[in-house]
Design a protein around this motif. Structure first.
Motif, PDB file in Angstrom:
ATOM      1  N   LEU A   1       0.789  -1.263   0.033  1.00 32.27           N
ATOM      2  CA  LEU A   1      -0.136   0.066   0.049  1.00 32.27           C
ATOM      3  C   LEU A   1       0.766   1.252   0.063  1.00 32.27           C
ATOM      4  CD1 LEU A   1      -2.614  -1.033   2.679  1.00 32.27           C
ATOM      5  CD2 LEU A   1      -2.701  -1.516   0.198  1.00 32.27           C
ATOM      6  N   TYR A   2       1.429   1.467  -1.036  1.00 31.95           N
ATOM      7  CA  TYR A   2       2.386   2.600  -0.994  1.00 31.95           C
ATOM      8  C   TYR A   2       1.863   3.897  -1.151  1.00 31.95           C
ATOM      9  CZ  TYR A   2       6.520  -0.627  -1.902  1.00 31.95           C
ATOM     10  OH  TYR A   2       7.728  -1.515  -1.800  1.00 31.95           O
ATOM     11  N   GLY A   3       0.822   3.927  -1.770  1.00 32.58           N
ATOM     12  CA  GLY A   3      -0.135   5.168  -1.785  1.00 32.58           C
ATOM     13  C   GLY A   3      -0.956   5.529  -0.669  1.00 32.58           C
ATOM     14  N   PHE A   4      -1.650   4.440   0.065  1.00 34.54           N
ATOM     15  CA  PHE A   4      -2.651   4.689   0.825  1.00 34.54           C
ATOM     16  C   PHE A   4      -1.755   5.053   2.263  1.00 34.54           C
ATOM     17  CE2 PHE A   4      -4.807   2.685   4.660  1.00 34.54           C
ATOM     18  CZ  PHE A   4      -5.857   3.347   4.772  1.00 34.54           C
ATOM     19  N   GLN A   5      -0.507   4.478   2.473  1.00 35.53           N
ATOM     20  CA  GLN A   5       0.040   4.529   3.843  1.00 35.53           C
ATOM     21  C   GLN A   5       0.476   6.180   3.911  1.00 35.53           C
ATOM     22  OE1 GLN A   5      -0.977   1.638   4.972  1.00 35.53           O
ATOM     23  NE2 GLN A   5       0.587   2.086   6.248  1.00 35.53           N
TER      24      GLN A   5
ATOM     25  N   GLN B   1     -11.021  -4.874  -5.776  1.00 35.77           N
ATOM     26  CA  GLN B   1     -10.003  -5.540  -4.883  1.00 35.77           C
ATOM     27  C   GLN B   1     -10.182  -4.632  -3.462  1.00 35.77           C
ATOM     28  OE1 GLN B   1      -7.920  -7.772  -5.294  1.00 35.77           O
ATOM     29  NE2 GLN B   1      -8.608  -7.996  -7.450  1.00 35.77           N
ATOM     30  N   LYS B   2     -10.213  -5.247  -2.381  1.00 37.80           N
ATOM     31  CA  LYS B   2     -10.150  -4.619  -0.947  1.00 37.80           C
ATOM     32  C   LYS B   2      -9.243  -3.550  -0.868  1.00 37.80           C
ATOM     33  CE  LYS B   2     -12.239  -8.406   1.706  1.00 37.80           C
ATOM     34  NZ  LYS B   2     -11.838  -9.134   2.882  1.00 37.80           N
ATOM     35  N   THR B   3      -8.203  -3.714  -1.760  1.00 32.62           N
ATOM     36  CA  THR B   3      -6.990  -2.471  -1.425  1.00 32.62           C
ATOM     37  C   THR B   3      -7.118  -1.399  -2.762  1.00 32.62           C
ATOM     38  OG1 THR B   3      -5.738  -4.041  -2.939  1.00 32.62           O
ATOM     39  CG2 THR B   3      -5.437  -4.125  -0.485  1.00 32.62           C
ATOM     40  N   VAL B   4      -8.632  -1.442  -3.310  1.00 32.24           N
ATOM     41  CA  VAL B   4      -8.585  -0.344  -4.411  1.00 32.24           C
ATOM     42  C   VAL B   4      -8.311   1.037  -3.832  1.00 32.24           C
ATOM     43  CG1 VAL B   4     -11.209  -0.320  -3.780  1.00 32.24           C
ATOM     44  CG2 VAL B   4     -10.335   0.035  -6.187  1.00 32.24           C
ATOM     45  N   ILE B   5      -8.643   1.278  -2.815  1.00 38.87           N
ATOM     46  CA  ILE B   5      -8.445   2.869  -2.217  1.00 38.87           C
ATOM     47  C   ILE B   5      -6.960   3.110  -2.430  1.00 38.87           C
ATOM     48  CG2 ILE B   5      -7.685   1.901   0.163  1.00 38.87           C
ATOM     49  CD1 ILE B   5      -9.173   5.278  -1.008  1.00 38.87           C
ATOM     50  N   ASP B   6      -5.924   2.052  -2.293  1.00 36.93           N
ATOM     51  CA  ASP B   6      -4.484   2.418  -2.608  1.00 36.93           C
ATOM     52  C   ASP B   6      -4.435   2.615  -4.087  1.00 36.93           C
ATOM     53  OD1 ASP B   6      -1.667   2.354  -1.954  1.00 36.93           O
ATOM     54  OD2 ASP B   6      -1.614   0.857  -3.477  1.00 36.93           O
ATOM     55  N   PHE B   7      -5.157   1.996  -4.831  1.00 35.74           N
ATOM     56  CA  PHE B   7      -4.861   2.172  -6.298  1.00 35.74           C
ATOM     57  C   PHE B   7      -5.522   3.533  -6.749  1.00 35.74           C
ATOM     58  CE2 PHE B   7      -6.273  -2.571  -7.388  1.00 35.74           C
ATOM     59  CZ  PHE B   7      -5.183  -3.048  -6.675  1.00 35.74           C
TER      60      PHE B   7
ATOM     61  N   LEU C   1      -5.775   6.220  -4.799  1.00 32.27           N
ATOM     62  CA  LEU C   1      -4.767   7.300  -4.262  1.00 32.27           C
ATOM     63  C   LEU C   1      -3.442   7.305  -5.102  1.00 32.27           C
ATOM     64  CD1 LEU C   1      -5.337   6.531  -0.454  1.00 32.27           C
ATOM     65  CD2 LEU C   1      -5.538   8.748  -1.803  1.00 32.27           C
ATOM     66  N   THR C   2      -2.894   6.154  -5.513  1.00 29.68           N
ATOM     67  CA  THR C   2      -1.942   6.029  -6.594  1.00 29.68           C
ATOM     68  C   THR C   2      -2.334   6.985  -7.638  1.00 29.68           C
ATOM     69  OG1 THR C   2      -1.281   4.044  -5.562  1.00 29.68           O
ATOM     70  CG2 THR C   2      -0.291   4.810  -7.683  1.00 29.68           C
TER      71      THR C   2
ATOM     72  N   TYR D   1      -1.909  10.693  -6.889  1.00 26.98           N
ATOM     73  CA  TYR D   1      -0.697  11.116  -6.722  1.00 26.98           C
ATOM     74  C   TYR D   1       0.265  11.032  -7.836  1.00 26.98           C
ATOM     75  CZ  TYR D   1      -1.472  10.251  -1.496  1.00 26.98           C
ATOM     76  OH  TYR D   1      -1.778  10.366  -0.170  1.00 26.98           O
ATOM     77  N   LEU D   2       0.038   9.986  -8.771  1.00 24.55           N
ATOM     78  CA  LEU D   2       1.019   9.884  -9.791  1.00 24.55           C
ATOM     79  C   LEU D   2       0.316  10.312 -11.203  1.00 24.55           C
ATOM     80  CD1 LEU D   2       2.674   6.447  -9.043  1.00 24.55           C
ATOM     81  CD2 LEU D   2       3.318   8.976  -8.276  1.00 24.55           C
ATOM     82  N   ASN D   3      -1.142  10.187 -11.323  1.00 25.34           N
ATOM     83  CA  ASN D   3      -1.735  10.849 -12.355  1.00 25.34           C
ATOM     84  C   ASN D   3      -1.769   9.787 -13.539  1.00 25.34           C
ATOM     85  OD1 ASN D   3      -3.530  12.674 -13.846  1.00 25.34           O
ATOM     86  ND2 ASN D   3      -1.947  13.339 -15.123  1.00 25.34           N
ATOM     87  N   ILE D   4      -1.798   8.351 -13.122  1.00 24.13           N
ATOM     88  CA  ILE D   4      -1.781   7.263 -13.884  1.00 24.13           C
ATOM     89  C   ILE D   4      -3.238   6.532 -13.817  1.00 24.13           C
ATOM     90  CG2 ILE D   4       0.585   6.892 -13.706  1.00 24.13           C
ATOM     91  CD1 ILE D   4       0.207   4.518 -11.859  1.00 24.13           C
ATOM     92  N   PRO D   5      -3.628   6.084 -14.883  1.00 24.72           N
ATOM     93  CA  PRO D   5      -5.024   5.299 -15.030  1.00 24.72           C
ATOM     94  C   PRO D   5      -4.848   3.849 -14.057  1.00 24.72           C
ATOM     95  CG  PRO D   5      -3.912   5.210 -17.288  1.00 24.72           C
ATOM     96  CD  PRO D   5      -3.036   6.044 -16.307  1.00 24.72           C
ATOM     97  N   VAL D   6      -6.126   3.649 -13.660  1.00 19.63           N
ATOM     98  CA  VAL D   6      -6.235   2.290 -13.043  1.00 19.63           C
ATOM     99  C   VAL D   6      -7.097   1.523 -14.121  1.00 19.63           C
ATOM    100  CG1 VAL D   6      -7.130   0.970 -11.217  1.00 19.63           C
ATOM    101  CG2 VAL D   6      -6.175   3.248 -10.868  1.00 19.63           C
ATOM    102  N   ILE D   7      -6.693   0.218 -14.428  1.00 16.04           N
ATOM    103  CA  ILE D   7      -7.544  -0.554 -15.282  1.00 16.04           C
ATOM    104  C   ILE D   7      -7.505  -1.870 -14.812  1.00 16.04           C
ATOM    105  CG2 ILE D   7      -6.695   0.767 -17.334  1.00 16.04           C
ATOM    106  CD1 ILE D   7      -4.864  -1.553 -18.121  1.00 16.04           C
TER     107      ILE D   7
END
Length: 398
Positions: A119-123, A179-185, A187-188, A191-197
């Motif tokens: 969770l590099y973004g969520f933390q 995903q349960k960790t979608v919040i990290d996706f 937030l990433t 922070y980075l302005n990249i798409p989630v797919i």
């Protein structure tokens, strides 16, 4: 742990403040956090922080060995081997239980490790929110190596995006929004302005991959920030008849390459040595089964999130295993309940999170993740109906 910081935190804690903390954490998010977040961070002393760093350095030294790939070649299941592997993992996560040694010192003990993102973004958000709501002192930090928030996010961007345009880099999982960790996706993404797919969003033309943008155009993918674990699609043998077969040689960079998930894993543990490493052997190489099996656990090499682990090991358990080469026998790590909740001690685990962008000779220890537990094992499924448990983060002196 830091007794003075703990005393101050607990004195100021109220359920109302915890509710405010959760409200603040979820404020403005794409979707609410879907796992339990603990009432408290872990508050480390400088001494324990230094022990963690030393323990991590010993393990990283093994991963940096020139023959590491040769040692771990068997770790990659043939059906999940992906082409075009690079020369190092971009992410390393080391999980340490907080324990007590024979002379009473509080020490870290390695539980597991992985060459895969966490969770590099969520933390970052989690640390910010604890600090604001619970008035964590300014001389306490969640980062290592002197990094601040800005420098950490710059390192994360250099690792994931590199020299590419953000739209050329995608965060991908099998069904990302579920995903349960979608919040990290998300937030990433912020922070980075990249798409989630999702895996099913990939479009292949020749050896190139694309995804459809919001306006329907096809955008070529230069890098995949991979969050897909093959365990999640293992129950569907025809999966790659329906979606792009990502195992083939494709003109795309993996951040990090899927093979590293297996190389840096439980498979690595028998090769590790040090004061903070529990004795670990491949089961098929155990010459003499220990008489004190109650002090060991059996772990399957190829499982995720604690599935298949046998905690109370018997001789019959060992004899019944048909593929001992795919199991490890590991000395049991006994967690010390070092985090003082209002009603007693709670067990804790710290995950050291490293970033290793292309061009750097070695990985950088950057941030951390922590988990609190009252159950038999760390993890959500073992801690239902408890409080002062769940995901959290460690603060330590700057």
């Amino acid at each position: 742990m830091n007794p003075s910081a703990r005393k101050k935190f607990n004195a100021g804690f109220t359920k109302k403040k915890y509710g405010q903390f959760l409200d603040k954490l979820n404020q403005g998010l794409h979707t609410p956090v879907q796992f339990r977040v603990a009432e408290t961070p872990v508050l480390l002393t400088a001494d324990f922080r230094d022990r963690l760093i030393a323990a991590g350095n010993d393990i990283i030294a093994t991963i940096l060995q020139p023959d590491f790939k040769e040692l771990t070649e068997r770790a990659i299941p043939d059906k999940w081997r992906v082409a075009n592997e690079n020369d190092h993992p971009h992410f390393i996560a080391l999980d340490f239980g907080i324990c007590k040694d024979d002379v009473g010192n509080i020490v870290p003990k390695l539980i597991e490790l992985q060459g895969f993102p966490s969770l590099y973004g969520f933390q970052v958000l989690l640390g910010d929110t604890y600090k604001e709501i619970f008035d964590i002192a300014d001389n306490e930090t969640i980062f290592f190596n002197g990094l601040n928030r800005y420098e950490y996010l710059a390192l994360l961007k250099r690792t994931i995006v590199g020299d590419y345009k953000p739209e050329e880099v995608v965060l991908m999982d099998v069904n990302a929004p579920e995903q349960k960790t979608v919040i990290d996706f998300y937030l990433t993404q912020k922070y980075l302005n990249i798409p989630v797919i999702s895996l099913s969003d990939l479009i292949q033309h020749s050896t190139n991959l694309f995804y459809k943008t919001d306006d329907g155009a096809e955008q070529q993918i230069r890098r995949i920030y991979n969050r897909l674990i093959f365990d999640e699609i293992d129950n569907d043998p025809q999966i790659f008849d329906k979606v792009v077969d990502i195992r083939q040689a494709l003109d795309v960079e993996w951040i990090t390459h899927p093979n590293w998930f297996y190389r840096v894993s439980k498979f690595t543990m028998p090769f590790l040595k040090g004061d903070y490493i529990p004795k670990t052997q491949f089961l098929h190489k155990v010459d003499l089964i220990p008489a004190d099996l109650e002090n060991y656990v059996l772990k399957p090499l190829f499982s995720f999130a604690g599935q298949g682990v046998i905690i109370d090991v018997t001789l019959d358990d060992i004899r019944s295993i048909k593929d001992p080469e795919n199991w490890i026998l590991q000395e049991k790590v006994n967690y010390e309940p070092v985090v003082q909740a209002p009603d007693g001690g709670v067990k804790a685990e710290i995950r050291l999170l490293y970033l290793w962008p292309n061009g750097d000779e070695t990985p950088t220890l950057a941030i951390n993740l922590a988990r609190l537990s009252r159950g038999k094992m760390i993890g959500v499924r073992y801690n239902k109906d408890f409080d002062w448990v769940g995901g959290t983060i460690a603060f330590m002196p700057c």
